[in-house]
Design a protein around this motif. Sequence first.
Motif, PDB file in Angstrom:
ATOM      1  N   GLY A  14      11.377  23.118  -0.865  1.00 17.43           N
ATOM      2  CA  GLY A  14      11.697  22.629   0.480  1.00 17.43           C
ATOM      3  C   GLY A  14      12.707  21.503   0.434  1.00 17.43           C
ATOM      4  O   GLY A  14      12.555  20.560  -0.359  1.00 17.43           O
ATOM      5  N   ALA A  15      13.733  21.597   1.286  1.00 19.30           N
ATOM      6  CA  ALA A  15      14.780  20.563   1.322  1.00 19.30           C
ATOM      7  C   ALA A  15      14.918  19.982   2.716  1.00 19.30           C
ATOM      8  O   ALA A  15      16.024  19.743   3.208  1.00 19.30           O
ATOM      9  N   GLY A  16      13.766  19.753   3.364  1.00 19.99           N
ATOM     10  CA  GLY A  16      13.751  19.004   4.610  1.00 19.99           C
ATOM     11  C   GLY A  16      13.508  17.531   4.312  1.00 19.99           C
ATOM     12  O   GLY A  16      13.692  17.071   3.175  1.00 19.99           O
ATOM     13  N   TRP A  17      13.089  16.784   5.318  1.00 23.91           N
ATOM     14  CA  TRP A  17      12.861  15.340   5.150  1.00 23.91           C
ATOM     15  C   TRP A  17      11.969  15.046   3.946  1.00 23.91           C
ATOM     16  O   TRP A  17      12.280  14.190   3.110  1.00 23.91           O
ATOM     17  N   GLU A  42      19.846  28.379   4.034  1.00 24.72           N
ATOM     18  CA  GLU A  42      21.138  28.289   3.364  1.00 24.72           C
ATOM     19  C   GLU A  42      21.663  26.862   3.297  1.00 24.72           C
ATOM     20  O   GLU A  42      22.748  26.625   2.776  1.00 24.72           O
ATOM     21  N   SER A  43      20.863  25.871   3.809  1.00 22.26           N
ATOM     22  CA  SER A  43      21.351  24.496   3.825  1.00 22.26           C
ATOM     23  C   SER A  43      20.180  23.525   3.868  1.00 22.26           C
ATOM     24  O   SER A  43      19.030  23.917   4.093  1.00 22.26           O
ATOM     25  N   CYS A  44      20.494  22.256   3.680  1.00 26.32           N
ATOM     26  CA  CYS A  44      19.487  21.195   3.753  1.00 26.32           C
ATOM     27  C   CYS A  44      19.029  20.982   5.194  1.00 26.32           C
ATOM     28  O   CYS A  44      19.724  21.331   6.142  1.00 26.32           O
ATOM     29  N   GLY A  45      17.854  20.350   5.330  1.00 25.59           N
ATOM     30  CA  GLY A  45      17.480  19.836   6.635  1.00 25.59           C
ATOM     31  C   GLY A  45      16.163  20.303   7.199  1.00 25.59           C
ATOM     32  O   GLY A  45      15.619  19.667   8.095  1.00 25.59           O
ATOM     33  N   GLY A  46      15.632  21.448   6.740  1.00 23.67           N
ATOM     34  CA  GLY A  46      14.393  21.924   7.346  1.00 23.67           C
ATOM     35  C   GLY A  46      14.615  22.238   8.818  1.00 23.67           C
ATOM     36  O   GLY A  46      15.399  23.119   9.174  1.00 23.67           O
ATOM     37  N   GLN A 109      18.749  24.803  -4.872  1.00 23.45           N
ATOM     38  CA  GLN A 109      19.084  26.225  -4.923  1.00 23.45           C
ATOM     39  C   GLN A 109      18.771  26.833  -3.559  1.00 23.45           C
ATOM     40  O   GLN A 109      17.605  27.002  -3.204  1.00 23.45           O
ATOM     41  N   PHE A 110      19.810  27.131  -2.789  1.00 26.27           N
ATOM     42  CA  PHE A 110      19.647  27.623  -1.421  1.00 26.27           C
ATOM     43  C   PHE A 110      19.379  29.127  -1.408  1.00 26.27           C
ATOM     44  O   PHE A 110      19.581  29.826  -2.406  1.00 26.27           O
ATOM     45  N   ASN A 111      18.897  29.606  -0.259  1.00 26.48           N
ATOM     46  CA  ASN A 111      18.548  31.018  -0.102  1.00 26.48           C
ATOM     47  C   ASN A 111      17.585  31.486  -1.192  1.00 26.48           C
ATOM     48  O   ASN A 111      17.630  32.634  -1.638  1.00 26.48           O
ATOM     49  N   THR A 112      16.711  30.576  -1.575  1.00 26.10           N
ATOM     50  CA  THR A 112      15.776  30.837  -2.671  1.00 26.10           C
ATOM     51  C   THR A 112      14.352  30.626  -2.170  1.00 26.10           C
ATOM     52  O   THR A 112      13.965  29.496  -1.847  1.00 26.10           O
ATOM     53  N   ALA A 113      13.601  31.708  -2.072  1.00 20.38           N
ATOM     54  CA  ALA A 113      12.254  31.663  -1.497  1.00 20.38           C
ATOM     55  C   ALA A 113      11.198  31.861  -2.571  1.00 20.38           C
ATOM     56  O   ALA A 113      11.354  32.693  -3.472  1.00 20.38           O
ATOM     57  N   VAL A 114      10.128  31.088  -2.461  1.00 21.46           N
ATOM     58  CA  VAL A 114       8.988  31.222  -3.383  1.00 21.46           C
ATOM     59  C   VAL A 114       8.001  32.210  -2.778  1.00 21.46           C
ATOM     60  O   VAL A 114       7.457  31.979  -1.702  1.00 21.46           O
ATOM     61  N   ASN A 115       7.782  33.305  -3.462  1.00 27.98           N
ATOM     62  CA  ASN A 115       6.901  34.357  -2.954  1.00 27.98           C
ATOM     63  C   ASN A 115       5.456  34.174  -3.380  1.00 27.98           C
ATOM     64  O   ASN A 115       4.534  34.516  -2.637  1.00 27.98           O
ATOM     65  N   ARG A 126       3.607  28.759 -12.485  1.00 22.86           N
ATOM     66  CA  ARG A 126       4.583  29.839 -12.565  1.00 22.86           C
ATOM     67  C   ARG A 126       4.896  30.315 -11.146  1.00 22.86           C
ATOM     68  O   ARG A 126       3.987  30.660 -10.376  1.00 22.86           O
ATOM     69  N   LEU A 127       6.167  30.348 -10.801  1.00 23.56           N
ATOM     70  CA  LEU A 127       6.598  30.692  -9.458  1.00 23.56           C
ATOM     71  C   LEU A 127       7.373  32.009  -9.479  1.00 23.56           C
ATOM     72  O   LEU A 127       8.301  32.170 -10.288  1.00 23.56           O
ATOM     73  N   SER A 128       6.990  32.928  -8.615  1.00 29.21           N
ATOM     74  CA  SER A 128       7.764  34.155  -8.413  1.00 29.21           C
ATOM     75  C   SER A 128       8.757  33.887  -7.289  1.00 29.21           C
ATOM     76  O   SER A 128       8.356  33.553  -6.176  1.00 29.21           O
ATOM     77  N   VAL A 129      10.039  34.029  -7.586  1.00 21.60           N
ATOM     78  CA  VAL A 129      11.094  33.555  -6.692  1.00 21.60           C
ATOM     79  C   VAL A 129      12.077  34.678  -6.368  1.00 21.60           C
ATOM     80  O   VAL A 129      12.438  35.468  -7.243  1.00 21.60           O
ATOM     81  N   SER A 130      12.495  34.737  -5.101  1.00 24.51           N
ATOM     82  CA  SER A 130      13.590  35.623  -4.685  1.00 24.51           C
ATOM     83  C   SER A 130      14.819  34.771  -4.417  1.00 24.51           C
ATOM     84  O   SER A 130      14.735  33.759  -3.707  1.00 24.51           O
ATOM     85  N   SER A 131      15.950  35.183  -4.953  1.00 28.09           N
ATOM     86  CA  SER A 131      17.183  34.406  -4.803  1.00 28.09           C
ATOM     87  C   SER A 131      18.370  35.358  -4.744  1.00 28.09           C
ATOM     88  O   SER A 131      18.229  36.565  -4.958  1.00 28.09           O
TER      89      SER A 131
END
Length: 563
Positions: A14-17, A42-46, A109-115, A126-131
Amino acid sequence: MTVQRKSYDVVVVGAGWFGLAAAKAYRQINPEAKMAVLEAAESCGGTWSKNRLYPGLKSNNMIGTYEFPDFAMTEDKYCVKPNNHIPGATLHRYLTDFAKHYGFFEQIQFNTAVNLVDRNGNGGWRLSVSSPDGNQIYETKKLILATGLTSTPNFPKYKGANDFEGPFFHAKDFCKEAPRLQNIKNAIVVGGAKSAYDVAYALVQDGAEVDLIIRPNGNGPVWISPPFVTPFKKRMDQLLNVRWMTWFSPCPWGEEDGYPRIRRFLHGTAIGRFVVNTFWKVLSNDVVTANKYDSHPDLQKLKPWHSAFWIGSGLSILNYDTSLFDLVRQGKIRVHIDDIERLAPHSAVLTSGKELEADAIICSTGWKKESSIKFAGKGGEQLDLAISEAEKDSLNKNADATILALYPGLKEQPQLRFKPKDSKTLRYYRFMVPSQMIESRDLAYAGMISTVSTATCAAIQGHWIAAFLSGKLDRNPGTQKEITDEIMLHTQWGKWRYPCGYGADLPDFVFDGLPYVNMLMKDLGLEVRRKSNFYRELTSPHLPADFAGLVEEWKENHKAKIE
């Protein structure tokens, strides 16, 4: 196809506050750590990320109360004048600049989701990640989850939704859906929170008329205040962090501010409770009078149903360029205390039988107040208290009894128009760490709180988490029993304190935010009194700038421990 694997010392999700604050503090305390920040957008800020901005969107807070302590939002750089609300685009730029200034923007790392998250057999996670590079596995020793409470929309299901034949979406997607809203004449906005008012106002500015639907079996219209209140015209966003005013909100960590006697008098005696009730009555009446709810039939429908005392962080501030209430008086926003029974082509039929024409429906119906991160197998079980349901029920009752003994005024609960549903309360130590993770010190949540003091809480939570994960707190958790008892007391408090807010589900802070960060600061061995003298300490608002340099102050005080 081979799945890529990457290894880190710490991963922030997470790249919000709250995620940015945690990344900054962890980097300062552990400069050699290999860190990654994963962000699904795709960007910072939440909330303030690029994909969620739309014209006219502004912060509730004004300049000076919505910025990180160590990174001033200066007028020459961000062009926001004193006593002005902050445009959404400016906040997005500010938060991006913050990450660049503290040298970790390249680690995002943007557009990167933790599944999925699971325990790593070698320790850590261990994190399964889509990027954009495909599916990957990330391994990390420490994990900070900062996805917050505005990630997963709460979207209503209506009969006939597939028949509507027009844009029908959650307010989260208002920016993305904007091209489909051009030239619409009639829109329905569902919800009574500030975000619903924001959407309705924006639609009217673009030439539409709006039917605002507030369900009759909810919490009702939001408490929304003019930016300046009281006969002295003080800023509302600052008053919430004035020390003496925080005394009028009972909470179990309140005495962490160093003034236990006055708090015990106000909430533990009949005379004190009379003073407290008078304070809240005056504050509520000031807002109701200023908004002139009784001057128009539709404005009366926007009058809050309960005292501001019970509302929580849903308290909002009018931040529009022109009067929102004038649009109601002019009939451009029509208010309905009703619910949608079913949808039909380009219309909605209400439970009252009234049918409304609509070219679009936007649901500003809030968020699922839970983390969007899913845990595999027993990893998820470790996030809850390690006690049976029977033990939990017993502890609930004990905590309830303690709360009502400490704060008898909370027995006089408001009459709700709905039956509170059973909810899975977030029960974490200091509202950040699952009790079963305290010993391993490898997982913490940032931002699982709802607060009007976002920037200050984010900064100090981030510092606390960085110190906790590094084993460098001054005041450490006690025994498992003490930890469990405290968690139960703090979380049950929310149910009694903010029944018209989020209190039954998660930490909800208004005047409670300042003593909360004071508690965390004491854990860190930091001085909680930040003003130059006693008078200013009690009467001046504690702004983010008052907490500047905390990490440097902490490092200076803990040289031996760090080295």
